[in-house]
Write an enzyme that holds these catalytic residues in place. Structure first.
Site, mmCIF file in Angstrom:
data_model
loop_
_atom_site.group_PDB
_atom_site.id
_atom_site.type_symbol
_atom_site.label_atom_id
_atom_site.label_comp_id
_atom_site.label_asym_id
_atom_site.label_seq_id
_atom_site.Cartn_x
_atom_site.Cartn_y
_atom_site.Cartn_z
ATOM 1 N N TRP A 142 0.886 64.117 -69.315
ATOM 2 C CA TRP A 142 0.615 62.887 -70.066
ATOM 3 C C TRP A 142 1.619 62.779 -71.216
ATOM 4 O O TRP A 142 2.277 63.762 -71.574
ATOM 5 C CB TRP A 142 -0.823 62.872 -70.607
ATOM 6 C CG TRP A 142 -1.287 61.490 -70.971
ATOM 7 C CD1 TRP A 142 -1.391 60.957 -72.219
ATOM 8 C CD2 TRP A 142 -1.699 60.473 -70.062
ATOM 9 N NE1 TRP A 142 -1.839 59.654 -72.139
ATOM 10 C CE2 TRP A 142 -2.029 59.328 -70.822
ATOM 11 C CE3 TRP A 142 -1.798 60.398 -68.676
ATOM 12 C CZ2 TRP A 142 -2.454 58.135 -70.248
ATOM 13 C CZ3 TRP A 142 -2.235 59.214 -68.102
ATOM 14 C CH2 TRP A 142 -2.562 58.104 -68.889
ATOM 15 N N GLU A 172 -9.352 46.186 -69.776
ATOM 16 C CA GLU A 172 -8.291 46.523 -70.723
ATOM 17 C C GLU A 172 -7.395 45.310 -70.975
ATOM 18 O O GLU A 172 -7.086 44.973 -72.112
ATOM 19 C CB GLU A 172 -7.473 47.681 -70.174
ATOM 20 C CG GLU A 172 -6.384 48.191 -71.096
ATOM 21 C CD GLU A 172 -5.727 49.437 -70.554
ATOM 22 O OE1 GLU A 172 -5.801 50.495 -71.204
ATOM 23 O OE2 GLU A 172 -5.126 49.370 -69.446
ATOM 24 N N GLU A 210 1.826 54.901 -75.733
ATOM 25 C CA GLU A 210 2.349 56.106 -75.119
ATOM 26 C C GLU A 210 3.759 55.886 -74.570
ATOM 27 O O GLU A 210 4.083 56.256 -73.444
ATOM 28 C CB GLU A 210 1.352 56.623 -74.072
ATOM 29 C CG GLU A 210 0.127 57.150 -74.791
ATOM 30 C CD GLU A 210 -1.180 57.063 -74.025
ATOM 31 O OE1 GLU A 210 -1.232 56.375 -73.003
ATOM 32 O OE2 GLU A 210 -2.157 57.669 -74.492
ATOM 33 N N ASP A 240 3.960 56.032 -79.248
ATOM 34 C CA ASP A 240 3.209 55.020 -79.987
ATOM 35 C C ASP A 240 1.810 54.830 -79.397
ATOM 36 O O ASP A 240 1.369 55.604 -78.545
ATOM 37 C CB ASP A 240 3.986 53.700 -80.034
ATOM 38 C CG ASP A 240 4.156 53.044 -78.667
ATOM 39 O OD1 ASP A 240 3.654 53.574 -77.651
ATOM 40 O OD2 ASP A 240 4.811 51.982 -78.606
#
Length: 373
Positions: free
Chosen positions: A118, A319, A171, A168
């Protein structure tokens, strides 16, 4: 502003459903999962998502649920005490710890690191959690000592590494120093300042000076230091994090609205290709929150209604939505990779609760915000 009874009933029903979605999916240990069914988020909790979700739940009046989240965050951070001590000692020796050794941005529900790769080094969530836990404690008259161990870890980590480039909110761009990240750190340090002996206000002032010198263009904040672009996260630097006020704050909101707001839905940034670059529920709520705080009640209501219009028949908020895609050709790639857009996203529901509270439509015994006529 006059609101019809039918409209008010619909908007309040979504607030009640938002609370139900968040608490239904809250892990027994207190973590708020980012999205309970989305392949890339399932089984993980972010301090960033969770801090805003907890703020919405706290405003709704569910003290116990918010307490459980903050208890979880406190346990996770206390469990990282030795790691942070080692990182700070290395920095004090003039060393630069590798990104892979820094605290992660997301955790398993038991507080561990993820098992899959990640974009993990992000500092914003640690500032957001400090802001969120202080906000919750103030609202409900709670003793912050309950979370002292985690608070101290977060403070030490941010004071040591606040100015280091990292990913940020989205990502991306680990090589940059992002203004929205600096704003979150500023907000957390100023919130916790009365409750720590660490000179955090000195750091907060250094952040403010740095952003003033390198993070503004044409009178408004920019996406990262030295950039000219704007980002949908920048309104958080005004409310709630207080990095800028006055003319710069107003100009930042205006720039975000001009470049990223279409019909009430807010994009992340113009170059966004994630799922084609749709409009994000949580960013619409963030801009609406700022408008409400600035006295633009009509603008805030516009965003609240837009969000409600994006809910599924069951009341779930995603989202993002695929209206006015910035780069529609990129959407299918992400669907093939991770499936359809995350829904429900708990952060979306938490932000809806915050904006609903700002506009006074949460239960009267839990909110003191302005009430619709």
């Amino acid at each position: 502003m006059i609101v019809s009874k039918i409209d008010l009933t619909r908007l309040r029903a979504l607030a009640h459903h938002s609370h139900a979605v968040i608490t239904e999916h809250q892990d027994a240990g207190g973590a708020y999962p980012a999205a309970p069914t989305f392949s890339a988020y399932k089984g993980y909790a972010w301090l960033r998502d969770g801090s805003f979700t907890a703020e919405g739940i706290s405003r709704y009046g569910d003290v116990a649920s918010a307490d459980r989240f903050h208890d979880w965050a406190d346990r996770v951070l206390r469990g990282r005490r030795t790691q942070v001590d080692d990182l700070c000692a290395a920095a004090a020796r003039g060393e630069r710890p590798a990104d892979s050794t820094m605290l992660p941005t997301r955790f398993t529900f038991d507080g561990g690191d993820g098992s899959d790769p990640w974009w993990d080094f992000q500092t914003d969530g640690y500032g957001m959690w400090l802001w969120s836990v202080v906000s919750h404690a103030h609202r409900h008259g709670l003793d912050l000592e309950r979370w002292r161990g985690g608070i101290d870890v977060a403070v030490d980590y941010l004071v040591a590494f606040w100015d280091r480039p990292c990913y940020d909110w989205w990502e991306e761009h680990v090589e940059q120093r992002h203004v929205s990240t600096l704003g979150a750190i500023h907000g957390g340090l100023t919130a916790i300042a009365p409750y720590t002996s660490v000179p955090v206000l000195e750091v907060a002032e250094r952040i403010r000076s740095l952003v003033d010198a390198e993070g503004t263009r044409d009178g408004h904040l920019t996406k990262w230091l030295g950039s000219s672009a704007v980002d949908g996260a920048l309104p958080a630097c005004v409310v709630p994090f207080g990095l800028v006020t006055g003319d710069v704050g107003a100009a930042t909101l205006a720039a975000v609205a001009r470049d990223l707001d279409v019909d009430g839905g807010v994009h992340r940034f113009r170059a966004d290709v994630f799922y084609g670059g749709g409009q994000w529920i949580l960013l619409s709520a963030l801009l609406g929150w700022n408008l409400a705080a600035a006295g633009d009640t009509a603008g805030a209501w516009r965003h609240l209604r837009w969000i409600a219009d994006q809910a599924s028949p069951e009341g779930d908020l995603p989202e993002q939505v695929a209206h006015h895609l910035l780069h529609p050709g990129a959407r299918d790639e992400w669907i093939a990779r991770w499936g359809t857009v995350a829904s429900p996203l708990l952060w979306s529901h938490g932000m809806y609760l915050i904006l609903a509270d700002e506009l006074g439509i949460l239960p009267k015994n839990t909110s003191s915000a302005r009430r619709p006529e």
